[in-house]
Scaffold this active site. Structure first.
Site, PDB file in Angstrom:
ATOM      1  N   GLY A  50       0.811  -1.205   0.000  1.00 51.68           N
ATOM      2  CA  GLY A  50       0.000   0.000   0.000  1.00 51.68           C
ATOM      3  C   GLY A  50       0.851   1.264   0.000  1.00 51.68           C
ATOM      4  O   GLY A  50       0.519   2.257  -0.654  1.00 51.68           O
ATOM      5  N   THR A  51       1.953   1.219   0.708  1.00 56.10           N
ATOM      6  CA  THR A  51       2.835   2.389   0.780  1.00 56.10           C
ATOM      7  C   THR A  51       3.323   2.773  -0.615  1.00 56.10           C
ATOM      8  O   THR A  51       3.338   3.959  -0.985  1.00 56.10           O
ATOM      9  CB  THR A  51       4.032   2.082   1.711  1.00 56.10           C
ATOM     10  OG1 THR A  51       3.505   1.787   3.014  1.00 56.10           O
ATOM     11  CG2 THR A  51       4.997   3.244   1.804  1.00 56.10           C
ATOM     12  N   GLN A 159      -7.849   0.353   3.859  1.00 56.95           N
ATOM     13  CA  GLN A 159      -8.730  -0.161   4.917  1.00 56.95           C
ATOM     14  C   GLN A 159     -10.172  -0.277   4.447  1.00 56.95           C
ATOM     15  O   GLN A 159     -11.034  -0.754   5.186  1.00 56.95           O
ATOM     16  CB  GLN A 159      -8.685   0.780   6.135  1.00 56.95           C
ATOM     17  CG  GLN A 159      -7.324   0.860   6.798  1.00 56.95           C
ATOM     18  CD  GLN A 159      -7.002  -0.364   7.645  1.00 56.95           C
ATOM     19  OE1 GLN A 159      -7.872  -1.161   8.005  1.00 56.95           O
ATOM     20  NE2 GLN A 159      -5.735  -0.527   7.980  1.00 56.95           N
ATOM     21  N   THR A 217      10.467  -7.261 -12.670  1.00 56.81           N
ATOM     22  CA  THR A 217       9.782  -8.545 -12.840  1.00 56.81           C
ATOM     23  C   THR A 217       8.672  -8.695 -11.807  1.00 56.81           C
ATOM     24  O   THR A 217       8.875  -8.461 -10.619  1.00 56.81           O
ATOM     25  CB  THR A 217      10.808  -9.704 -12.723  1.00 56.81           C
ATOM     26  OG1 THR A 217      11.781  -9.498 -13.737  1.00 56.81           O
ATOM     27  CG2 THR A 217      10.147 -11.057 -12.892  1.00 56.81           C
ATOM     28  N   CYS A 305       2.707   0.542  12.165  1.00 52.83           N
ATOM     29  CA  CYS A 305       4.019   1.048  11.723  1.00 52.83           C
ATOM     30  C   CYS A 305       4.574   2.082  12.687  1.00 52.83           C
ATOM     31  O   CYS A 305       5.748   2.432  12.615  1.00 52.83           O
ATOM     32  CB  CYS A 305       3.918   1.645  10.332  1.00 52.83           C
ATOM     33  SG  CYS A 305       2.357   1.421   9.548  1.00 52.83           S
TER      34      CYS A 305
END
Ligand code: PLP
Length: 364
Positions: A50-51, A159, A217, A305
């Protein structure tokens, strides 16, 4: 996923049959993720998390639109750091950072938001569901406003995806981030929805994978896993949300009965059912977290985090919550494995610990 770690280990960019086999699996995974959000397959760009999706949306838009004079990025103070830090970086790169206010309810202040819309705005980014409070923003309305101002609209849907119907045909977001590990896919895969016609400057340069948007890749096995996880989350969404809401409500009701001054953050706004964020005045998140961990209850103070950091949650601070209440916050997440027995255990353990902690608090 298993065959793509073994017998079907081909590289999807290779032209031989093993490569073509992997290419088919990757293309199918892209189509399946797209179908889960009312999108076309070419609108789905697989990412590592997601970051990355959040950063790609913000920098990709800023770098692509900067030459046209649109140099500003707008967001809110309650975003995940993946968005907030990217917007700060835009300012360091000579762009403009704009932060719209939020109300004590946790909802975006729409007057403040509208005041930042002009012809210098490149992109506005507002999260659909907040990871610390579960508060759901009026994404459709905000997207329309941003589109009318001629800017791109991004929403961090990490979310939201498994909890709210995400349909690119119904809501005019240009960019939407999702993350695999919130859906039951492995950690290390995500996707960015990029509406057809939206040009983003790539963050990486190299090969021609994903038509040059994201060279490197591809992780075929994880893309296949993400597709299955996305399909299952969408198929089970309504049933799952009803179940989670009932458990969340029982937990909040039970805690309030036992701890009448407990504060439930975001309770006055629409909320997704899988997060509840509760402050027990007179306790500290840090010591409660450790005591809960010892009793087998996993929760956090802010986002995972940020765990380890002792500062109060930036989300609660932006909602105007005082530092002593913010520093007493416990964020519980409910998921597909949560049971009524887990809720009962929380109701047994948390009030007892809180009573002990408050008894030990040094009087002011
Ligand atoms: N955005 C939100 C709202 C999140 O909750 C998270 C992770 O918890 C992220 C972004 C970052 O996603 P990832 O951990 O996949 O990088």
């Amino acid at each position: 996923m298993a065959p793509y770690f073994g017998a079907r280990f081909g590289n999807p960019s290779s032209v031989h049959r093993w490569g073509r086999e992997a290419r088919v699996a990757l293309d199918e995974a892209r189509e399946r993720v797209a179908a889960c959000m009312g999108a076309h397959a070419d609108e789905v760009c697989f990412t590592s998390c997601g970051t990355e999706g959040d950063n790609f949306a913000i920098f990709g838009a800023f770098h692509a639109l900067r030459p046209s004079g649109r140099i500003a990025a707008m967001t809110t103070p309650i975003e995940h750091k993946a968005v907030l830090a990217a917007v700060h970086q835009v300012a360091r790169e000579g762009g403009e950072e704009r932060i719209a206010n939020v109300l004590p309810s946790g909802l975006v202040d729409e007057v403040s938001f509208a005041s930042h819309l002009d012809d210098k705005l490149a992109i506005a980014s507002v999260m659909w569901v907040n990871n610390e409070t579960g508060v759901v923003q009026p994404i459709e309305k905000l997207a329309h406003q941003v589109k009318s101002a001629g800017a791109l609209f991004h929403t961090d849907g990490v979310q939201a995806f498994a909890k709210i119907k995400v349909d690119a045909r119904a809501i005019p977001f240009d960019l939407l981030t999702i993350s695999g590990h919130k859906l039951g896919a492995p950690k290390g895969i995500g996707a960015l929805y990029i509406r057809r016609g939206t040009t983003l400057e790539p963050m990486m340069h190299g090969g021609a994978q994903d038509r040059g948007r994201r060279p490197g890749t591809e992780n075929v096995a994880f893309a296949v896993g993400m597709a299955t996880a996305a399909e299952l989350s969408v198929a089970e969404r309504d049933h799952e949300c009803t179940k989670l809401a009932a458990m969340r409500d029982a937990m909040e009701r039970g805690l309030r009965e036992r701890i009448p001054d407990a504060v439930i953050h975001g309770a006055d706004a629409p909320r997704a059912p899988h997060v509840t964020n509760i402050s027990i005045p007179g306790t500290s998140s840090e010591s409660m977290l450790m005591a809960l961990d010892l009793r087998g209850i996993a929760c956090s103070a802010g986002s995972a985090c940020q765990s380890g950091s002792t500062s109060a949650s930036h989300v609660l601070s932006a909602m105007g919550v005082s530092p002593d209440i913010a520093n007493a916050a416990l964020r519980f997440s409910l998921g597909m494995l949560t049971t009524d027995a887990h809720i009962a255990r929380v109701l047994e353990v948390v009030p007892a610990l809180a009573e002990k902690a408050r008894g030990m608090a040094v009087p002011a």
